[in-house]
Design a protein around this motif. Structure first.
Motif, PDB file in Angstrom:
ATOM      1  N   HIS A 133       6.481  36.128 -17.793  1.00 53.94           N
ATOM      2  CA  HIS A 133       7.888  36.505 -17.961  1.00 53.94           C
ATOM      3  C   HIS A 133       8.420  37.258 -16.746  1.00 53.94           C
ATOM      4  CE1 HIS A 133       5.446  39.746 -19.564  1.00 53.94           C
ATOM      5  NE2 HIS A 133       6.474  40.558 -19.693  1.00 53.94           N
ATOM      6  N   TYR A 134       7.553  37.954 -16.015  1.00 42.85           N
ATOM      7  CA  TYR A 134       7.980  38.570 -14.758  1.00 42.85           C
ATOM      8  C   TYR A 134       8.353  37.483 -13.741  1.00 42.85           C
ATOM      9  CZ  TYR A 134       5.970  43.155 -16.097  1.00 42.85           C
ATOM     10  OH  TYR A 134       5.683  44.356 -16.706  1.00 42.85           O
ATOM     11  N   SER A 135       7.479  36.479 -13.603  1.00 43.47           N
ATOM     12  CA  SER A 135       7.711  35.428 -12.613  1.00 43.47           C
ATOM     13  C   SER A 135       8.928  34.586 -12.969  1.00 43.47           C
ATOM     14  CB  SER A 135       6.471  34.537 -12.493  1.00 43.47           C
ATOM     15  OG  SER A 135       5.358  35.271 -12.012  1.00 43.47           O
ATOM     16  N   ALA A 136       9.095  34.289 -14.255  1.00 41.91           N
ATOM     17  CA  ALA A 136      10.265  33.517 -14.678  1.00 41.91           C
ATOM     18  C   ALA A 136      11.547  34.281 -14.385  1.00 41.91           C
ATOM     19  CB  ALA A 136      10.162  33.175 -16.162  1.00 41.91           C
ATOM     20  N   SER A 137      11.548  35.586 -14.632  1.00 47.56           N
ATOM     21  CA  SER A 137      12.718  36.401 -14.308  1.00 47.56           C
ATOM     22  C   SER A 137      12.978  36.406 -12.807  1.00 47.56           C
ATOM     23  CB  SER A 137      12.522  37.841 -14.805  1.00 47.56           C
ATOM     24  OG  SER A 137      12.582  37.912 -16.206  1.00 47.56           O
ATOM     25  N   ALA A 138      11.907  36.526 -12.025  1.00 47.37           N
ATOM     26  CA  ALA A 138      12.068  36.551 -10.568  1.00 47.37           C
ATOM     27  C   ALA A 138      12.719  35.270 -10.061  1.00 47.37           C
ATOM     28  CB  ALA A 138      10.708  36.764  -9.898  1.00 47.37           C
ATOM     29  N   LEU A 139      12.269  34.129 -10.548  1.00 51.41           N
ATOM     30  CA  LEU A 139      12.859  32.871 -10.092  1.00 51.41           C
ATOM     31  C   LEU A 139      14.275  32.690 -10.623  1.00 51.41           C
ATOM     32  CD1 LEU A 139      10.026  32.140  -8.986  1.00 51.41           C
ATOM     33  CD2 LEU A 139      10.567  29.780  -9.604  1.00 51.41           C
ATOM     34  N   ALA A 140      14.535  33.213 -11.816  1.00 50.35           N
ATOM     35  CA  ALA A 140      15.885  33.092 -12.373  1.00 50.35           C
ATOM     36  C   ALA A 140      16.898  33.802 -11.498  1.00 50.35           C
ATOM     37  CB  ALA A 140      15.918  33.650 -13.795  1.00 50.35           C
ATOM     38  N   PHE A 141      16.529  34.960 -10.937  1.00 54.89           N
ATOM     39  CA  PHE A 141      17.458  35.682 -10.065  1.00 54.89           C
ATOM     40  C   PHE A 141      17.491  35.080  -8.658  1.00 54.89           C
ATOM     41  CE2 PHE A 141      16.781  39.076 -13.250  1.00 54.89           C
ATOM     42  CZ  PHE A 141      18.109  39.313 -13.556  1.00 54.89           C
ATOM     43  N   MET A 142      16.366  34.620  -8.160  1.00 57.06           N
ATOM     44  CA  MET A 142      16.334  34.090  -6.797  1.00 57.06           C
ATOM     45  C   MET A 142      16.949  32.711  -6.677  1.00 57.06           C
ATOM     46  SD  MET A 142      12.746  35.196  -4.977  1.00 57.06           S
ATOM     47  CE  MET A 142      11.644  34.941  -6.360  1.00 57.06           C
TER      48      MET A 142
END
Length: 407
Positions: A155-164
Motif C-alpha cells: 500500500h505504500y508503493s501503490a500510494s507512491a505511484l498514484a502520486f507520481m
C-alpha cells in the motif's frame, strides 16, 4: 489425480486428492485450502485430468490486449526453502506467468523482473525507478500494467505511484499471502483477477487482492485508500474510508462499486521527485515532543503524526509543534484509521491547529506520509502546506457524513 468426496468429523468434504502419506488423505478443497484427514469414509471418487502447461515463450495474439507485468519480488514471487522453512523471493516475472497459463487466455503478456526483493526492503528510490518503468510501459502503448509486489508494504508503493504517475490506463498492484508453491496459495487467482483489471475501463493505480478467504472474487482497491489489515488472511487488504472500486471475478466479470478514474480520462504524466526526510510518528501516552526535535535537528521538514481519536497528542506538544511548524509541515492523522480527523472538537485539537498542525482529513497515515514525501519533493514548504489538504488523486474522500463527526 482423483476427485474425492468423503465424510469425516460428521461433515462432507470434496476436493482433489493430493500426494501424501499412506495413512493420510489430503484434499485440495474448492475454496483453495488444503485439509488433511486420518479418519474418513470415502463416499465418491473419480479420475480427473490434470494438465501441466509451461510455455517456453509467450506468443502474441491479435485479438487480445497486451499487459506489461513488472515483478518486484515478494511472496507472490517466492518459494518455500524446505531446508530452513523460510519463504524466499525466487521467481522471475516470466516464471510467475508460466505458472499461471490462464493468463495467456486473457492477454498478451510481456514480463520483466525489475527487483527481486521482499517488500520490507522497498525504498523511496525504488519507487521512483518503478514509476519511471511503469511510465515507459504506458508510453509504449501497453493496455495495462501489473506490478507484482510483496504485501507488507504494497500500500505504500501503490500510494507512491498514484502520486507520481497520472495514468490513462490501469496500473494494478498484486501480491499473495501464501507463496506460489503452497497448495493454499492465493497467487494464481489474484494474478488472474489483476490481469482482467489491467484491461478494464480504469485509469488509476489500484491494488487487487482476494475479497474473501475463499477463491470467490477479488476487490479492486484504490491505491491510496487501501491497507493490509491482517497478517495472514487471504483477504487481508481493505479499502478504508472509501469503498472498493469494484469486484473482479476469475471469469473476467467486473462489478463496479464506486466512482473511479476511467481509461483515457487523464493524460500520461510523471512527477518523480521524492523527499525522503519525512517522518511518521505514532503517538502514545507519555511520548514527549522531543521526538519531533530529534528529527527536525536532522533536517526533517515533514511530519505525519498518528494521533489519538479525532487527532490528538498531549498538550505538552503544543509549544514544540508551534516552533517546528514555522519551517515544516506537520500533518495530523488518526490511529483509528476509519473516520475523519477533526481537531476543532476538543481544546487540545484547537491548540494544535493554532500551533500549525494541518488536519489530514480521512487519509490513512501511510498515505499521508507518501503524499507529504511527494509534495516536499516537488514543492516548497509553504505550497506543500496548502496542497496537503487538497484531494489530488482520490486520497481524501470529499464526502463528510454525520458519522464522521460523532464522538
Amino acid at each position: 489425480m482423483k476427485r474425492v468426496k468423503i465424510k469425516a468429523k460428521g461433515r462432507v468434504f470434496e476436493g482433489v486428492a493430493l500426494p501424501s502419506d499412506d495413512n493420510k488423505l489430503v484434499l485440495k478443497l474448492d475454496s483453495g485450502y488444503n485439509a488433511g484427514f486420518y479418519d474418513y469414509e470415502i463416499l465418491e471418487e473419480k479420475e480427473v485430468e490434470m494438465h501441466e502447461f509451461v510455455p517456453q515463450r509467450f506468443e502474441s495474439r491479435e485479438n487480445l490486449g497486451t499487459i506489461k507485468v513488472i515483478s518486484t519480488g515478494g511472496t507472490i514471487a517466492s518459494k518455500v526453502d524446505y531446508k530452513t522453512g523460510a519463504v524466499t523471493s525466487q521467481f522471475s516475472a516470466e516464471e510467475i506467468v508460466a505458472d499461471i497459463p490462464e493468463l495467456l487466455e486473457i492477454a498478451n503478456i510481456d514480463a520483466e523482473l525489475l527487483y527481486n526483493i521482499l517488500s520490507e526492503n522497498m525504498k523511496p528510490d525504488y519507487w521512483v525507478k518503478l514509476a519511471r518503468r511503469v511510465h515507459e510501459a504506458v508510453r509504449d502503448g501497453y493496455d495495462g500494467v501489473v506490478v507484482t509486489h510483496g504485501t507488507d508494504t504494497m500500500h505504500y508503493s501503490a500510494s507512491a505511484l498514484a502520486f507520481m504517475l497520472r495514468t490513462p490506463v490501469p496500473v494494478v498492484f498484486v501480491g499473495a499471502q501464501r507463496s506460489s508453491d503452497r497448495p493454499s496459495s492465493d497467487a494464481a487467482m489474484n494474478m488472474i483477477c489483476s490481469a482482467h483489471t489491467a484491461l478494464s475501463d480504469l485509469g488509476e493505480v489500484t491494488i487487487v487482492m482476494h475479497g474473501t478467504t475463499a477463491d470467490e472474487f477479488c476487490y479492486i482497491h484504490r491505491g491510496v485508500k487501501a491497507r493490509k489489515n491482517h497478517t495472514s488472511r487471504r483477504d487481508a487488504f481493505e479499502s478504508v474510508n472509501y469503498s472498493p472500486l469494484g469486484k473482479v471475478f476469475p471469469d473476467g466479470r467486473i462489478d463496479w462499486i464506486a466512482e473511479r478514474f476511467r481509461r483515457n480520462e487523464r493524460e500520461l504524466e510523471l512527477y518523480d521527485k521524492f523527499e525522503e526526510k519525512v517522518a511518521l510518528i505514532k503517538y502514545y501516552p507519555g511520548l514527549g515532543p522531543e521526538i519531533l526535535e530529534f528529527f527536525h535537528d536532522r533536517g526533517y521538514r515533514g511530519f505525519v503524526i498518528e494521533g489519538t481519536g479525532l487527532g490528538h497528542v498531549s498538550t505538552d506538544w503544543v509549544e514544540t509543534v508551534k516552533r517546528i511548524a514555522e519551517d515544516s509541515v506537520i500533518v495530523m492523522t488518526s490511529q483509528c484509521l476509519w473516520g475523519r480527523v477533526c481537531d476543532r472538537v476538543y481544546d487540545t485539537g484547537r491548540y494544535l491547529l493554532r500551533a500549525g498542525v494541518i488536519e489530514g482529513e480521512d487519509m490513512l497515515p501511510e498515505t499521508a506520509l507518501i503524499k507529504l514525501m511527494w509534495l516536499l519533493g516537488n514543492f516548497d514548504v509553504e505550497d506543500a502546506k496548502m496542497l496537503v489538504k487538497e484531494n489530488i488523486v482520490g486520497e481524501i474522500n470529499p464526502m463528510l457524513g454525520y458519522e464522521d463527526l460523532t464522538i
